[in-house]
Motif scaffolding. Sequence first.
Motif, PDB file in Angstrom:
ATOM      1  N   GLN A  37      19.237  13.092  11.891  1.00 38.70           N
ATOM      2  CA  GLN A  37      18.312  13.685  10.928  1.00 38.70           C
ATOM      3  C   GLN A  37      17.707  12.580  10.065  1.00 38.70           C
ATOM      4  O   GLN A  37      18.362  11.607   9.726  1.00 38.70           O
ATOM      5  CB  GLN A  37      19.076  14.672  10.039  1.00 38.70           C
ATOM      6  CG  GLN A  37      18.215  15.544   9.173  1.00 38.70           C
ATOM      7  CD  GLN A  37      17.321  16.468   9.972  1.00 38.70           C
ATOM      8  OE1 GLN A  37      16.099  16.385   9.897  1.00 38.70           O
ATOM      9  NE2 GLN A  37      17.926  17.335  10.771  1.00 38.70           N
ATOM     10  N   ASN A  50       9.073  14.241   9.988  1.00 36.35           N
ATOM     11  CA  ASN A  50       9.824  15.486   9.860  1.00 36.35           C
ATOM     12  C   ASN A  50       9.656  16.078   8.462  1.00 36.35           C
ATOM     13  O   ASN A  50      10.210  15.564   7.486  1.00 36.35           O
ATOM     14  CB  ASN A  50      11.299  15.200  10.155  1.00 36.35           C
ATOM     15  CG  ASN A  50      12.176  16.420  10.031  1.00 36.35           C
ATOM     16  OD1 ASN A  50      11.694  17.542  10.012  1.00 36.35           O
ATOM     17  ND2 ASN A  50      13.474  16.188   9.961  1.00 36.35           N
ATOM     18  N   CYS A  52      10.396  19.442   8.047  1.00 41.66           N
ATOM     19  CA  CYS A  52      11.090  20.727   8.240  1.00 41.66           C
ATOM     20  C   CYS A  52      12.494  20.732   7.659  1.00 41.66           C
ATOM     21  O   CYS A  52      13.076  21.802   7.483  1.00 41.66           O
ATOM     22  CB  CYS A  52      11.220  21.033   9.735  1.00 41.66           C
ATOM     23  SG  CYS A  52       9.700  21.479  10.549  1.00 41.66           S
ATOM     24  N   SER A  53      13.045  19.602   7.378  1.00 46.51           N
ATOM     25  CA  SER A  53      14.464  19.495   7.078  1.00 46.51           C
ATOM     26  C   SER A  53      14.781  19.866   5.636  1.00 46.51           C
ATOM     27  O   SER A  53      13.977  19.637   4.727  1.00 46.51           O
ATOM     28  CB  SER A  53      14.931  18.066   7.346  1.00 46.51           C
ATOM     29  OG  SER A  53      16.270  17.900   6.962  1.00 46.51           O
ATOM     30  N   ASN A  54      15.993  20.426   5.427  1.00 43.27           N
ATOM     31  CA  ASN A  54      16.510  20.663   4.081  1.00 43.27           C
ATOM     32  C   ASN A  54      17.339  19.487   3.569  1.00 43.27           C
ATOM     33  O   ASN A  54      18.046  19.629   2.568  1.00 43.27           O
ATOM     34  CB  ASN A  54      17.370  21.924   4.062  1.00 43.27           C
ATOM     35  CG  ASN A  54      16.571  23.171   4.388  1.00 43.27           C
ATOM     36  OD1 ASN A  54      15.410  23.291   4.025  1.00 43.27           O
ATOM     37  ND2 ASN A  54      17.191  24.110   5.081  1.00 43.27           N
ATOM     38  N   ASP A  55      17.246  18.359   4.223  1.00 43.85           N
ATOM     39  CA  ASP A  55      17.953  17.144   3.812  1.00 43.85           C
ATOM     40  C   ASP A  55      17.169  16.500   2.663  1.00 43.85           C
ATOM     41  O   ASP A  55      16.586  15.436   2.799  1.00 43.85           O
ATOM     42  CB  ASP A  55      18.072  16.196   5.016  1.00 43.85           C
ATOM     43  CG  ASP A  55      18.819  14.918   4.710  1.00 43.85           C
ATOM     44  OD1 ASP A  55      19.637  14.907   3.772  1.00 43.85           O
ATOM     45  OD2 ASP A  55      18.568  13.912   5.412  1.00 43.85           O
ATOM     46  N   ALA A  60      21.700  12.826   5.099  1.00 41.87           N
ATOM     47  CA  ALA A  60      22.348  13.301   6.322  1.00 41.87           C
ATOM     48  C   ALA A  60      22.758  12.170   7.266  1.00 41.87           C
ATOM     49  O   ALA A  60      23.673  12.339   8.074  1.00 41.87           O
ATOM     50  CB  ALA A  60      21.427  14.277   7.058  1.00 41.87           C
ATOM     51  N   LYS A 244      22.577  20.634   2.700  1.00 32.56           N
ATOM     52  CA  LYS A 244      21.160  20.424   2.354  1.00 32.56           C
ATOM     53  C   LYS A 244      21.053  19.211   1.445  1.00 32.56           C
ATOM     54  O   LYS A 244      20.989  18.088   1.922  1.00 32.56           O
ATOM     55  CB  LYS A 244      20.588  21.703   1.737  1.00 32.56           C
ATOM     56  CG  LYS A 244      20.635  22.892   2.691  1.00 32.56           C
ATOM     57  CD  LYS A 244      20.113  24.151   2.048  1.00 32.56           C
ATOM     58  CE  LYS A 244      20.080  25.320   3.014  1.00 32.56           C
ATOM     59  NZ  LYS A 244      21.429  25.781   3.437  1.00 32.56           N
ATOM     60  N   SER A 369      11.345  15.304   1.190  1.00 29.70           N
ATOM     61  CA  SER A 369      12.635  14.623   1.071  1.00 29.70           C
ATOM     62  C   SER A 369      12.456  13.270   0.407  1.00 29.70           C
ATOM     63  O   SER A 369      11.403  12.629   0.529  1.00 29.70           O
ATOM     64  CB  SER A 369      13.258  14.433   2.459  1.00 29.70           C
ATOM     65  OG  SER A 369      14.389  13.580   2.406  1.00 29.70           O
TER      66      SER A 369
END
Length: 392
Positions: A37, A50, A52-55, A60, A244, A369
């Motif tokens: 990720q 990216n 889309c990530s909740n990171d 991560a 997250k 992020s």
Amino acid sequence: MSHTAAPVPVFQLMADELAERQASSLYRNRRVIDSPQGARVQLNGREVLNFCSNDYLGLANHPAIVAAAQQGAAEWGVGSGAAHLVTGHFTPQHTLEERLAALSGKPAAILVSTGFMANLAVIPALLGRGDAVFADKLNHASLNDACQLARADFKRFAHNDVAQLERLLSESTSKRKLIAVDAVFSMDGDIAPLAEMLALAEKYDALLYIDDAHGFGVLGDGRGTLAELGIDSPRIIYMATLGKGAGVAGAYIAAEQVVIDYLINTARAYIYTTAAPPLLACALHASLDIIEQDVERRARLQRHIATFRAALADAPCELLPSSTAIQPIIVKDNATALALSQALLDADILVAAIRPPTVPTPRLRVTLSAAHSDADVKLLCREIRRVLAAQG
């Protein structure tokens, strides 16, 4: 001896329903990621940006957290072997619970394998027939499922509508009442009016259950939405996920000691499941170190949010009033959401199209992020404007 099996009618019903989903642009597919990720990931043999990530903090794949997980595996193994109440509760998990309780300003906490399981553990344990639960209509699906599983009187109020919530509370004759709400709404990105809800909980003798999946690690100097808003009460039962903002996996529930003791004794989703591997707790200790010390990550994320909203303020699209890392762009229909998502992917930018029933209105869900660079966010905004213009 082989033979041709007769058709199974229920399978045809499934196939027909899936065909209807495809015709309505509601069919779901999984993407296979071929890299860790991060701000950039490998997808189908190419690198894409990216969004889309909740990171949210870019933890991560942080080397210090990876090293802590590796050391944890070497010291504690890769499986817990049992439920927490048998032989599956290890020292790193116990000390992590103590640390998370202190971070949340609560007397006690317990770890749960996922946020979904945490919600399924708490609400049905605290409520039953004859009780009442009051929930925002835009709550996460796990909260809705938990409310239904509790078999309590399930009352839903319009999104963030405190006046309607008070009417419902005032009409209730239930002995036990609980308000269940997301702190940061996962698809709109806005923050619930928790101070007003706490006041109602005090007025009507209710508990307030807060799912802070998208606030922990990011808001309130990393301590979450309660710290961001400056509110606290023994009536609050606090849940936050750890996959997250914290970048690892799992969830925790923090509350008064009597509540945590009660959950340990009655919450089926906690009692009757194998505990998560202790190596994850080791990784989370390292994650909390970074959350507490690396303030620049949150500052960088806030800059990205401001950049994104300023760049698209006059674009031909509808932004929702979100001050968090979740930035939805509302579109007219499912097909448009899919087309815009695909157009961005053609430009090597990954943005999810979110459609009913997950949300009431189709949208692109942009998540920012701290791992993104300023250039990444500016490129995203340029490409969004371009694809919106091309769609007319």
